[in-house]
Design a protein around this motif. Structure first.
Motif, mmCIF file in Angstrom:
data_model
loop_
_atom_site.group_PDB
_atom_site.id
_atom_site.type_symbol
_atom_site.label_atom_id
_atom_site.label_comp_id
_atom_site.label_asym_id
_atom_site.label_seq_id
_atom_site.Cartn_x
_atom_site.Cartn_y
_atom_site.Cartn_z
ATOM 1 N N THR A 122 3.420 3.714 4.964
ATOM 2 C CA THR A 122 3.051 4.257 3.748
ATOM 3 C C THR A 122 4.190 5.006 3.025
ATOM 4 N N ASP A 123 5.022 5.353 3.640
ATOM 5 C CA ASP A 123 6.559 5.858 2.956
ATOM 6 C C ASP A 123 7.457 4.854 2.645
ATOM 7 N N LYS A 124 7.132 3.576 3.090
ATOM 8 C CA LYS A 124 8.102 2.458 2.678
ATOM 9 C C LYS A 124 7.545 1.696 1.391
ATOM 10 N N TYR A 138 0.272 -9.997 -6.390
ATOM 11 C CA TYR A 138 -1.219 -10.065 -6.651
ATOM 12 C C TYR A 138 -1.811 -8.744 -6.223
ATOM 13 N N LYS A 139 -1.246 -7.801 -6.001
ATOM 14 C CA LYS A 139 -1.908 -6.464 -5.753
ATOM 15 C C LYS A 139 -2.837 -6.419 -4.617
ATOM 16 N N ILE A 140 -2.759 -7.410 -3.417
ATOM 17 C CA ILE A 140 -3.439 -7.540 -2.360
ATOM 18 C C ILE A 140 -2.852 -6.670 -1.252
ATOM 19 N N PRO A 141 -3.451 -5.712 -0.617
ATOM 20 C CA PRO A 141 -2.689 -4.793 0.128
ATOM 21 C C PRO A 141 -2.282 -5.688 1.594
ATOM 22 N N ASN A 142 -0.958 -5.110 1.850
ATOM 23 C CA ASN A 142 -0.380 -6.039 3.175
ATOM 24 C C ASN A 142 -0.426 -4.879 4.145
ATOM 25 N N PRO A 143 -0.468 -5.347 5.431
ATOM 26 C CA PRO A 143 -0.480 -4.370 6.769
ATOM 27 C C PRO A 143 0.737 -3.792 6.908
ATOM 28 N N CYS A 144 2.039 -4.207 6.431
ATOM 29 C CA CYS A 144 3.219 -3.452 6.437
ATOM 30 C C CYS A 144 3.064 -2.117 6.028
ATOM 31 N N THR A 145 3.233 -2.298 4.441
ATOM 32 C CA THR A 145 2.993 -1.117 4.047
ATOM 33 C C THR A 145 1.849 -0.147 3.961
ATOM 34 N N SER A 146 0.817 -0.718 4.328
ATOM 35 C CA SER A 146 -0.515 -0.251 4.662
ATOM 36 C C SER A 146 -0.174 0.939 5.822
ATOM 37 N N CYS A 147 0.575 0.674 6.683
ATOM 38 C CA CYS A 147 0.737 1.474 7.913
ATOM 39 C C CYS A 147 2.145 2.163 7.783
ATOM 40 N N PHE A 149 -7.528 -14.510 9.098
ATOM 41 C CA PHE A 149 -6.708 -14.430 10.155
ATOM 42 C C PHE A 149 -5.239 -14.682 9.571
ATOM 43 N N ALA A 150 -5.002 -14.749 8.370
ATOM 44 C CA ALA A 150 -3.748 -15.045 7.750
ATOM 45 C C ALA A 150 -2.898 -13.833 7.476
ATOM 46 N N PHE A 151 -1.660 -13.925 7.652
ATOM 47 C CA PHE A 151 -0.842 -12.702 7.430
ATOM 48 C C PHE A 151 -0.644 -12.324 5.915
ATOM 49 N N ILE A 152 -0.987 -11.307 5.458
ATOM 50 C CA ILE A 152 -0.498 -11.037 3.744
ATOM 51 C C ILE A 152 0.624 -10.349 3.790
ATOM 52 N N THR A 153 1.697 -11.007 3.083
ATOM 53 C CA THR A 153 3.254 -10.605 3.077
ATOM 54 C C THR A 153 3.160 -9.543 1.912
ATOM 55 N N PRO A 154 4.212 -8.754 2.026
ATOM 56 C CA PRO A 154 4.527 -7.809 1.006
ATOM 57 C C PRO A 154 4.839 -8.474 -0.468
ATOM 58 N N ASP A 155 5.157 -9.616 -0.183
ATOM 59 C CA ASP A 155 5.488 -10.482 -1.711
ATOM 60 C C ASP A 155 4.009 -10.703 -2.090
ATOM 61 N N MET A 156 3.148 -10.869 -1.471
ATOM 62 C CA MET A 156 1.661 -11.167 -2.056
ATOM 63 C C MET A 156 1.245 -9.746 -2.845
ATOM 64 N N THR A 157 1.621 -8.515 -2.239
ATOM 65 C CA THR A 157 1.195 -7.347 -2.784
ATOM 66 C C THR A 157 1.817 -7.197 -3.935
ATOM 67 N N ASP A 158 3.259 -7.562 -4.230
ATOM 68 C CA ASP A 158 3.841 -7.412 -5.510
ATOM 69 C C ASP A 158 3.326 -8.167 -6.520
ATOM 70 N N THR A 183 7.615 -2.355 -0.477
ATOM 71 C CA THR A 183 7.411 -3.593 -0.209
ATOM 72 C C THR A 183 8.839 -4.384 0.004
ATOM 73 N N ALA A 184 9.496 -4.196 -0.792
ATOM 74 C CA ALA A 184 10.836 -4.424 -0.767
ATOM 75 C C ALA A 184 11.643 -4.273 0.600
ATOM 76 N N TRP A 185 11.306 -3.057 1.175
ATOM 77 C CA TRP A 185 11.821 -2.570 2.234
ATOM 78 C C TRP A 185 11.181 -3.535 3.574
ATOM 79 N N ALA A 186 10.057 -3.659 3.392
ATOM 80 C CA ALA A 186 9.190 -4.674 4.380
ATOM 81 C C ALA A 186 9.720 -6.054 4.498
ATOM 82 N N THR A 187 9.975 -6.526 3.026
ATOM 83 C CA THR A 187 10.258 -8.214 3.138
ATOM 84 C C THR A 187 11.675 -7.889 3.626
#
Length: 547
Positions: A524-526, A513-522, A502-511, A528-532
């Protein structure tokens, strides 16, 4: 003369009580942090009970504790009562623990010994000078569901010492009776459960001819026929086929991807499950008894290789039921709802987790399920959750410890704040069956808002959900589970299931640790920098939470 003495005695008593409280106030001041004295508690409770009219006290409850009535009452309780009394009735909440007087523990005799009429009167009328509101609508006696709430409060009652003793004795002597034996008394629950995936995870194609989903002739990976299939496993995401050799079952090397409707190889390679090095690299030498059957059945016997019942039947969670079937009482059956939150959730975690037995091997074999565990006992005495080193991506975990694969809901959940606050698996799910996905008690977002509605103590601390999510109401971006339970755990190929930290995975964590985050998973054309950058400008969001 006698009357005058009684009045004098009452006045003296009042003066003594007033003096007592006066001294307390002088010494401690007005504060709800102080623990009410026993005298205050006894006096307040007596005054409350005395104020309930005799007619109301003796009024019988017109409702019976049917599954539907209890389900409706539970929803009302969660909506109106749980914020103070806690989901389990313990009163261990931020609100309940800071009221003066404290909210009562609804499970204890002080509440349970009240009549149905007394409980209903308190619910409808409230208790003056406390935090207990009245829920009745004026001039409308039938406007509320207070009688049903009384039923639910009754269901919270703790087991007595005698019942606990009986339960311990029964669990050592009872045997498995089968789920069908529960139907007589629990017909409605049984009918719901019978349609769930848990009740149908393992099926015999000879008993259920239509259970095999694909056309077996289209399988180009490893040919086998319907006659080769002794048992079929699964139907939700994937379907596997087991053949029987002697008294063991073995997995065929091809499985059906239900979502993508394609055949895929089935073979657990090195570097995957921990038990792989201990078995030959051949499916026909990897029996399902040690690796699968213990969780997909009731009462798997490691010596006889027999099961009491295939599938996740009633006794998988409630323990052997022969005594209860013969003489139904609360004391001769297990009910996870009456366990503490650890043992309650362990009933689910025993199978919904990746781990290994504390003793391994067991009689020369390596088991991938907690051999010997029974509901109500301590899972930690039999089972160790898969270890993980922070920063490493493994077959089972992402670098932050979130589940990398399916069947790890328990590994995720025990890390969550909700688990630490005493929430259980069945606070959200009802394994007896519902019309919602994953047997949720309500659709996903609705069940989240029961506890996390806008401006609630549990957040979000905004006036509306839209202010919290910065997305349009009803959109995917405004969905609780889309952001806090992203689909990132692999079950087969590109088919994912939801995380349960139930934790929010940030775009920074994707950069990092390569963990998918819900922002750029939805989006998809953006990037992680844009989301942050977008979230940095959300006024109610701390920038330190984005790293």
């Amino acid at each position: 003369m006698k009357f005058r003495k009684i009045v004098q005695l009452l006045l003296i008593a009042v003066i003594i009580v007033a003096g007592y409280f006066g001294v307390r106030i002088l010494l401690h001041g007005f504060t709800t942090a102080a623990e009410p004295s026993r005298l205050e508690t006894v006096v307040a409770r007596a005054a409350r009970n005395f104020a309930i009219p005799r007619k109301a006290r003796l009024e019988p409850n017109p409702w019976k504790p049917t599954p539907d009535a209890l389900k409706e009452a539970r929803e009302s309780y969660v909506d109106r009562c749980a914020v103070c009394h806690a989901p389990d009735g313990s009163g261990q909440t931020n609100v309940g623990g800071n009221l003066y007087p404290r909210v009562p523990d609804l499970r204890l005799p002080q509440t349970q010994n009240l009549t149905d009429g007394q409980l209903r009167y308190i619910i409808r009328s409230g208790v003056p000078l406390t935090g207990m509101p009245g829920w009745a609508k004026p001039h409308d006696e039938q406007s509320d569901d207070s009688w049903k709430l009384v039923l639910y409060i009754r269901s919270l009652r703790n087991l007595t010492n005698e019942e606990r003793t009986q339960q311990a004795s029964t669990m050592s002597s009872a045997h498995f009776a089968g789920s069908a034996s529960c139907e007589k008394c629990h017909a409605q629950i049984y009918e719901h459960w019978r349609k769930t995936p848990m009740a149908n995870v393992v099926r015999d194609p000879r008993e259920s001819p239509n259970v095999i989903i694909p056309d077996l002739s289209t399988n180009k990976i490893a040919k086998f026929t319907k006659d080769d299939v002794a048992l079929v496993y699964g139907s939700l995401w994937k379907q596997r086929y087991f053949t029987k050799i002697g008294d063991d079952y073995f997995p065929e090397p091809a499985q059906w991807d239900v979502t993508n409707k394609v055949w895929r190889p089935y073979f657990v390679p090195n570097g995957a499950d921990w038990w792989v090095p201990f078995y030959p690299a051949d499916n026909m030498q990897r029996p399902t008894g040690p690796t699968c059957d213990g969780c997909h059945s009731v009462g798997y016997d490691i010596h006889t290789k027999k099961v009491a019942e295939w599938n996740v039947g009633c006794e998988r969670c409630h323990g052997p039921g022969s005594e209860h079937v013969a003489h139904p009482t609360r004391g001769n059956i297990l009910n996870p709802a009456h366990m503490d939150y650890v043992q309650a959730s362990d009933t689910c975690i025993q199978c919904h987790s990746q781990g290994r037995p504390l003793t391994s091997p067991i009689e020369g074999k390596y088991y991938d399920w907690p051999v010997g565990y029974q509901p109500g006992s301590n899972l930690q005495d039999y089972w160790k959750l898969e270890e993980h080193k922070l920063g490493e991506t493994t077959f089972t975990h992402f670098p932050d410890g979130t589940a990398h694969k399916n069947r790890m809901q328990g590994n995720d959940f025990v890390q969550s704040v909700m688990y630490r606050r005493g929430v259980t698996c069945f606070s959200c799910h009802d394994v007896h069956g519902t019309d919602n996905y994953a047997q949720l008690r309500k659709p996903g977002d609705q069940i989240c808002l029961d506890c996390h509605s806008p401006l609630s103590l549990n957040g979000p601390r905004t006036a509306t959900i839209e202010e919290h999510t910065h997305h349009k109401k009803g959109s995917t971006g405004s969905s609780c589970i889309a952001c806090h339970m992203p689909k990132i755990a692999t079950t087969i190929a590109d088919v994912k299931v939801r995380a349960h930290t139930f934790a929010f995975i940030t775009p920074d964590m994707t950069d990092k640790y390569k963990i998918p985050n819900p922002c750029t998973s939805c989006h998809t054309d953006k990037t992680t920098a844009w989301a942050t950058e977008a979230m940095r400008h959300w006024p109610e969001r701390s920038p330190w939470r984005l790293q």
